[in-house]
Design an enzyme around this catalytic site. Sequence first.
Site, PDB file in Angstrom:
ATOM      1  N   TYR A 234       0.838  -1.196   0.000  1.00 29.56           N
ATOM      2  CA  TYR A 234       0.000   0.000   0.000  1.00 29.56           C
ATOM      3  C   TYR A 234       0.879   1.254   0.000  1.00 29.56           C
ATOM      4  CZ  TYR A 234      -3.605   3.359   1.246  1.00 29.56           C
ATOM      5  OH  TYR A 234      -4.451   4.437   1.238  1.00 29.56           O
TER       6      TYR A 234
ATOM      7  N   HIS B 291       1.551   4.183  -3.094  1.00 29.09           N
ATOM      8  CA  HIS B 291       1.355   5.619  -2.901  1.00 29.09           C
ATOM      9  C   HIS B 291       2.654   6.402  -3.074  1.00 29.09           C
ATOM     10  CE1 HIS B 291      -2.634   4.520  -1.574  1.00 29.09           C
ATOM     11  NE2 HIS B 291      -2.950   5.788  -1.759  1.00 29.09           N
TER      12      HIS B 291
ATOM     13  N   TYR C 217      -2.998  16.587   1.174  1.00 25.27           N
ATOM     14  CA  TYR C 217      -3.548  15.236   1.266  1.00 25.27           C
ATOM     15  C   TYR C 217      -2.545  14.324   1.958  1.00 25.27           C
ATOM     16  CZ  TYR C 217      -6.506  11.380  -0.540  1.00 25.27           C
ATOM     17  OH  TYR C 217      -7.359  10.307  -0.680  1.00 25.27           O
TER      18      TYR C 217
ATOM     19  N   TRP D  22      -7.218   3.917 -10.702  1.00 19.81           N
ATOM     20  CA  TRP D  22      -6.519   3.840  -9.422  1.00 19.81           C
ATOM     21  C   TRP D  22      -7.231   2.892  -8.460  1.00 19.81           C
ATOM     22  CZ3 TRP D  22      -1.834   5.026  -7.729  1.00 19.81           C
ATOM     23  CH2 TRP D  22      -1.600   5.038  -6.356  1.00 19.81           C
ATOM     24  N   TRP D  23      -8.552   3.019  -8.392  1.00 20.14           N
ATOM     25  CA  TRP D  23      -9.310   2.128  -7.511  1.00 20.14           C
ATOM     26  C   TRP D  23      -9.095   0.665  -7.890  1.00 20.14           C
ATOM     27  CZ3 TRP D  23     -14.772   4.815  -7.208  1.00 20.14           C
ATOM     28  CH2 TRP D  23     -14.694   5.908  -6.334  1.00 20.14           C
TER      29      TRP D  23
END
Length: 104
Positions: free
Chosen positions: A18, A22, A41, A76-77
């Site tokens: 993960y 990112h 963000y 992306w999802w």
Amino acid sequence: MIRKAVVMNVYPDKHEEYEKRHNEIWPEMVDELHRHGATNYSIFLDEETSKLFGYVEIEDEETWEKMASTEINQKWWSFMEPVMETNPDNSPVSKELKQVFHLD
């Protein structure tokens, strides 16, 4: 500026993946986030519970809501689906949090 916070879940054996994904976020995803008013963000991980805490500042809700339907966000999802809990449309299972305090 509107502050938004959400809680999500990453699979316990996918913490490193993960973070890696990112750290290598696609430039076109970053551009789209900015086009939809996202700034400041951050995502934090509680390694003990595999809970993710996401925080983002946006310009307005209407523009931000349109981000979900963009082609790059859908891509992306799908890319993130193997490493975290997702809904049938591949969106992250998330719970929006209510702001109860802020200090500048």
